[in-house]
Scaffold this motif. Structure first.
Motif, short mmCIF file in Angstrom:
data_model
loop_
_atom_site.label_atom_id
_atom_site.label_comp_id
_atom_site.label_asym_id
_atom_site.label_seq_id
_atom_site.Cartn_x
_atom_site.Cartn_y
_atom_site.Cartn_z
N ALA A 74 8.13 2.22 0.89
CA ALA A 74 7.70 2.67 2.22
C ALA A 74 6.20 2.87 2.26
CB ALA A 74 8.44 3.96 2.58
N GLN A 75 5.65 3.47 1.18
CA GLN A 75 4.21 3.67 1.11
C GLN A 75 3.46 2.35 1.07
OE1 GLN A 75 3.43 6.24 -2.21
NE2 GLN A 75 4.69 7.92 -1.40
N ARG B 151 0.31 -1.82 3.67
CA ARG B 151 0.16 -3.19 4.20
C ARG B 151 -0.12 -3.15 5.70
NH1 ARG B 151 5.02 -4.14 1.15
NH2 ARG B 151 4.57 -5.09 -0.90
N SER B 152 0.64 -2.28 6.38
CA SER B 152 0.44 -2.16 7.82
C SER B 152 -0.96 -1.66 8.14
CB SER B 152 1.49 -1.22 8.41
OG SER B 152 1.29 -1.06 9.80
N SER C 53 12.60 7.19 -5.40
CA SER C 53 11.16 7.02 -5.64
C SER C 53 10.71 5.61 -5.31
CB SER C 53 10.84 7.34 -7.11
OG SER C 53 11.14 8.69 -7.41
N LEU C 54 11.55 4.62 -5.69
CA LEU C 54 11.22 3.23 -5.36
C LEU C 54 11.21 3.01 -3.86
CD1 LEU C 54 13.23 1.32 -8.13
CD2 LEU C 54 10.73 1.48 -7.91
N LEU C 55 12.20 3.62 -3.18
CA LEU C 55 12.23 3.50 -1.73
C LEU C 55 10.98 4.12 -1.10
CD1 LEU C 55 16.00 4.28 -0.96
CD2 LEU C 55 14.85 2.06 -0.82
#
Length: 251
Positions: A68-69, A74-75, A62-64
């Protein structure tokens, strides 16, 4: 009696041994119970650890996923900022272009709008094209190209007969005709100018120039008549002073 004692002793030993045996059996059962409980506890602990490991793995995943989200956000934010900045630059450039276009239109409109001018003491409104053509014709006259000036000034008078420049254009047209030795046309030009603008500041000069033209034509009588007309009509002018001297030389 002795046998009886021995038998009693043996019986006591047997009872003691049986008691010990029963105590060992209880101990074994207790140990087995403890082992069973320990095994159950260990199994429960292992199950709990397994569940915790699974929970930790899920949390890690979930943290990963969350990281990623966040990275994707940010992107996206960076891309949106870039697009916003580019849009702002585009809008600023468009506004600048619109301002330049508006200024250009204003300038062109101003070039087409009548402007206040002052020629030979006369103030009036003139279209830019009138001013351009008049100035161009006068420039040709000043260059000494009398034929070119006569053509340019004649075209101007025909194109703008009601222009505020018209009277001055007629005066200089007559002078251009005099300069190219077209004396009859010059005299007619000066007369046309005087009839159209008898109060023009250059009217006295026109009469003096006409008299000089008549002198060039060897018509002293007409010249004297023109000079007398000048003295009568414009006695206080500078041209009148020159007319007196000119009359004296013609007698």
């Amino acid at each position: 009696m002795r046998r009886t004692l021995i038998a009693a002793a043996l019986a006591a030993l047997a009872l003691s041994a049986n008691a010990a045996l029963f105590e060992d059996e209880d101990a074994r059962r207790a140990i087995l119970d403890l082992r069973t409980k320990q095994t159950a506890t260990d199994d429960q602990l292992k199950a709990a650890l397994t569940r915790q490991a699974e929970t930790n793995e899920q949390m890690r995943r979930s943290l990963l996923d969350l990281n990623a989200q966040l990275e994707a956000l940010r992107s996206d934010n960076a891309r949106l900022r870039g697009e916003k900045e580019q849009l702002q630059r585009d809008v600023a450039e468009l506004q600048r272009q619109q301002k330049d276009i508006a200024q250009g239109v204003d300038e062109r409109m101003r070039k087409l709008e009548p402007q206040k001018v002052n020629v030979d003491g006369k103030e009036f409104m003139a279209d830019p094209e009138e001013t351009r053509q008049y100035d161009a014709a006068i420039k040709v006259l000043r260059s000494g190209d009398f034929a070119g000036a006569a053509s340019a000034l004649g075209n101007f008078v025909r194109a703008f007969p009601s222009s505020g420049y018209a009277d001055s254009a007629r005066f200089w047209l007559a002078n251009a005709q005099y300069g190219k030795r077209d004396y009859k046309e010059a005299i007619a030009g000066f007369r046309s100018f005087l009839q159209a603008a008898p109060t023009h500041p250059k009217a006295p000069e026109a009469l003096l120039a006409m008299a000089n033209t008549q002198v060039e034509m060897k018509d002293s009588k007409a010249a004297r008549a023109t000079l007398n007309e000048l003295l009568k009509t414009y006695p206080q002018s500078e041209a009148a002073v020159a007319a007196k001297d000119r009359l004296a030389s013609l007698r």
